[in-house]
Design an enzyme around this catalytic site. Structure first.
Site, PDB file in Angstrom:
ATOM      1  N   THR A  37     114.129  91.643  16.122  1.00 40.28           N
ATOM      2  CA  THR A  37     113.703  90.484  16.902  1.00 40.28           C
ATOM      3  C   THR A  37     114.914  89.738  17.440  1.00 40.28           C
ATOM      4  OG1 THR A  37     113.757  89.012  14.982  1.00 40.28           O
ATOM      5  CG2 THR A  37     111.672  90.141  15.422  1.00 40.28           C
ATOM      6  N   THR A  70     106.931  87.198  13.705  1.00 36.97           N
ATOM      7  CA  THR A  70     106.657  88.265  12.729  1.00 36.97           C
ATOM      8  C   THR A  70     105.421  87.985  11.884  1.00 36.97           C
ATOM      9  OG1 THR A  70     108.113  87.205  11.113  1.00 36.97           O
ATOM     10  CG2 THR A  70     109.102  88.853  12.561  1.00 36.97           C
ATOM     11  N   ILE A 129     110.243  80.403   8.125  1.00 38.03           N
ATOM     12  CA  ILE A 129     108.864  80.643   7.684  1.00 38.03           C
ATOM     13  C   ILE A 129     108.565  82.137   7.641  1.00 38.03           C
ATOM     14  CG2 ILE A 129     106.423  80.216   8.155  1.00 38.03           C
ATOM     15  CD1 ILE A 129     108.034  77.746   7.311  1.00 38.03           C
ATOM     16  N   LYS A 140     106.844  92.372  -3.083  1.00 40.35           N
ATOM     17  CA  LYS A 140     105.627  92.690  -3.836  1.00 40.35           C
ATOM     18  C   LYS A 140     105.332  94.188  -3.791  1.00 40.35           C
ATOM     19  CE  LYS A 140     100.684  91.698  -4.184  1.00 40.35           C
ATOM     20  NZ  LYS A 140      99.573  90.793  -3.796  1.00 40.35           N
ATOM     21  N   HIS A 281     138.016  70.680 -25.800  1.00 41.03           N
ATOM     22  CA  HIS A 281     136.598  70.640 -26.157  1.00 41.03           C
ATOM     23  C   HIS A 281     135.858  69.531 -25.403  1.00 41.03           C
ATOM     24  CE1 HIS A 281     137.461  73.701 -29.033  1.00 41.03           C
ATOM     25  NE2 HIS A 281     138.186  72.917 -29.803  1.00 41.03           N
ATOM     26  N   GLU A 333     145.760  76.712 -21.793  1.00 37.64           N
ATOM     27  CA  GLU A 333     144.741  77.670 -21.346  1.00 37.64           C
ATOM     28  C   GLU A 333     144.607  77.704 -19.823  1.00 37.64           C
ATOM     29  OE1 GLU A 333     142.832  79.836 -22.832  1.00 37.64           O
ATOM     30  OE2 GLU A 333     142.559  79.269 -24.932  1.00 37.64           O
TER      31      GLU A 333
END
Length: 529
Positions: A37, A70, A129, A140, A281, A333
């Protein structure tokens, strides 16, 4: 459910054209018919790929500025038809519906449109949409249809087609279907949360949260816990958006602590003064402003040298060579900063395990954000604590008023206290923490812990008196009794900042007067659990 399923026809409609031409050419080379499209069809044709317009299939033109193109039985029938169901096959033959075996769709850029600050109507027009409808239909029917919603999966699709002689395997289709549903869920979450914000709904009836996978972590807080890191799609400077230049992969605890460190150091404007926060921490063990970053780091380090070992360091200015040299004198660290000089990078390069993260900016500590926490059976949702207290917000409640220098330290202590786990007590002197008490069950205990740390560091530095001597002290919530305040006074504090609001405020104020303390109320607390 069938096993391998051949791909003979694909429908492609994408907003993000990255990789589109290569994909289209690769599918065409495999003999797959391509439906498309609008702009996607044009881009493919311009590259010489043969494309059939969806309008030719539906015999219905695109209309309403592309809103309707669509949403048609010829499309959704082709996606949803069960290939092993005789009734479905008969309906397809009766109505001339073509089976669609592959759907490639990425959605209108709604999230990016909102992030750009577009107006309401523009955001509405960027709500897809047809795309989500097709994605859900294809997902599905993943027994027969492959659905691709991420550019990064193009190569996986093509590899599967090659491996299975033009077919896709059920394992890949299932994974693609799961990702497809996650994408539409995240998209709907973005739309619904944006609309809630536009309507100023503080507690919408339903609320959705979504994240995008960034990395799988070796484990969570402990080795028996699985963990992963997800981003929320925002561009907020911090650990999620930073570039890691070197060092091992970040762990769950690294990410949590680095975020805490950077959010804290961002409280201090880099145009006013260099600032350094050292975190262990998720709690600060040292925070300071200085004339230079190296000076600020040294002052922060001298608050609690023991806890700084193995900590996280955050800077509010680009890392320079002098500061880099100091940081590498002990095991660290992670270092996170808005940037780093070439010299600083070279110094860090010798420390292969030291992670260096660069963010190209600081987060806005007053930006309104949403924070949530999981509890059994639900989520707690609240605004992020962006509360701010300035000089004009303070109320002097004692006979003695703080000096300008004390006010400066009080406001500094207040900003730090906001980032310390409750109950929080913070001693500050000369714009540097000298004692931090965090996470204790009583405010008196926090005052004791912070005072003990200040004394311990004084002993380590061979000083004749506690670091807390002459300090300002902040309490994240009110003193319910005078005992915590008197403990701070005994440690050497000379002025206090606290929210006020206790039933015993009068007793606490009287105790402060008796102890010769200056005290101000903020009217705002900063619990942090």
């Amino acid at each position: 459910m069938t096993d391998l399923h051949p791909v003979r026809r694909a429908l492609i409609s994408v907003s993000d054209k990255t990789g589109l031409i290569d994909l289209g050419q690769s599918l065409e080379a495999r003999g797959i018919e391509i439906l498309s499209t609008g702009g996607t069809a044009k881009a493919l044709r311009d590259a010489g790929v043969t494309v059939k317009d969806v309008a030719e299939v539906t015999d219905f033109p695109e209309m309403m500025d592309g809103r309707v193109k669509t949403l048609h039985p010829m499309v959704h029938g082709g996606l949803l038809a069960l290939r092993h169901n005789d009734e479905h096959l008969a309906s397809m033959e009766e109505h001339g519906i073509w089976a669609i075996d592959l759907l490639v769709v990425n959605l209108y850029p709604f999230e990016a449109t909102v992030a750009s600050g577009a107006d309401y109507d523009t955001c509405i027009e960027n709500i897809d949409i047809g795309g989500p409808a097709m994605i859900r239909a294809a997902a599905k029917n993943h027994a027969f249809v492959s659905v691709v919603v991420d550019v990064e999966d193009y190569s996986k699709l093509l590899g599967d087609l090659d491996q299975h002689d033009g077919s896709t395997c059920p394992k890949l289709r299932k994974k693609l279907a799961q990702k497809a549903y996650a994408r539409t869920a995240a998209y709907d979450a973005a739309v619904s949360n944006w609309m809630a914000g536009a309507l100023d709904l503080k507690a919408p009836h339903r609320r959705a949260f979504a994240g995008e996978w960034k990395q799988t972590l070796r484990y969570g807080e402990n080795s028996h816990q699985q963990a992963a890191f997800y981003t929320d799609g925002s561009n907020r400077p911090g650990v999620a958006t930073a570039q890691q230049l070197q060092g091992k992969e970040l762990s769950y605890n690294n990410i949590n602590d680095t975020d805490a460190a950077f959010e804290l150091v961002a409280e201090f404007d880099p145009t006013d003064s260099p600032a350094v926060a050292i975190i262990k921490h998720a709690n600060p063990c040292g925070v300071a402003l200085g004339d230079t970053l190296a000076d600020a780091y040294q002052k922060a380090f001298d608050c609690d040298r023991t806890s700084a070992f193995g900590g996280i360091v955050a800077l509010n200015q680009p890392l320079d060579a002098d500061t880099a040299t100091k940081i590498t004198e002990i095991f660290t660290e992670v270092v996170i900063a808005p940037g780093a000089s070439d010299e600083a990078r070279e110094i860090f390069a010798a420390k292969k395990n030291l992670r260096l993260l660069l963010t190209d900016g600081l987060p806005d500590p007053r930006e309104p954000l949403t924070a949530f926490k999981q509890v059994s059976g639900g989520l707690l949702v609240q605004d992020k604590d962006v509360g701010y207290i300035g000089l004009n917000d303070l109320k002097v409640v004692t006979e003695k008023a703080p000096t300008n220098e004390q006010l400066r330290d009080l406001l500094f202590a207040w900003k730090v206290g906001k980032h310390v786990k409750s109950n929080a007590i913070v001693y500050v002197k000369d714009r540097a923490t000298v004692g931090v008490g965090a996470g204790q069950m009583s405010r008196l205990d926090s005052a004791n812990v912070a005072a003990a740390k200040a004394q311990r560091m004084a002993d380590e530095l061979s000083l004749s008196e506690s670091l807390a001597k002459g300090s300002a002290v902040a309490s994240d919530a009110f003193f319910p009794f005078p005992d915590g305040l008197l403990e701070a006074a005994a440690a050497g504090a000379t002025c206090v900042i606290q929210p006020g609001g206790s039933m015993r405020d009068d007793e606490v104020i009287a105790a402060a007067n008796d102890a010769g303390l200056a005290m101000v109320f903020t009217g705002m607390r900063h619990f942090r659990h």
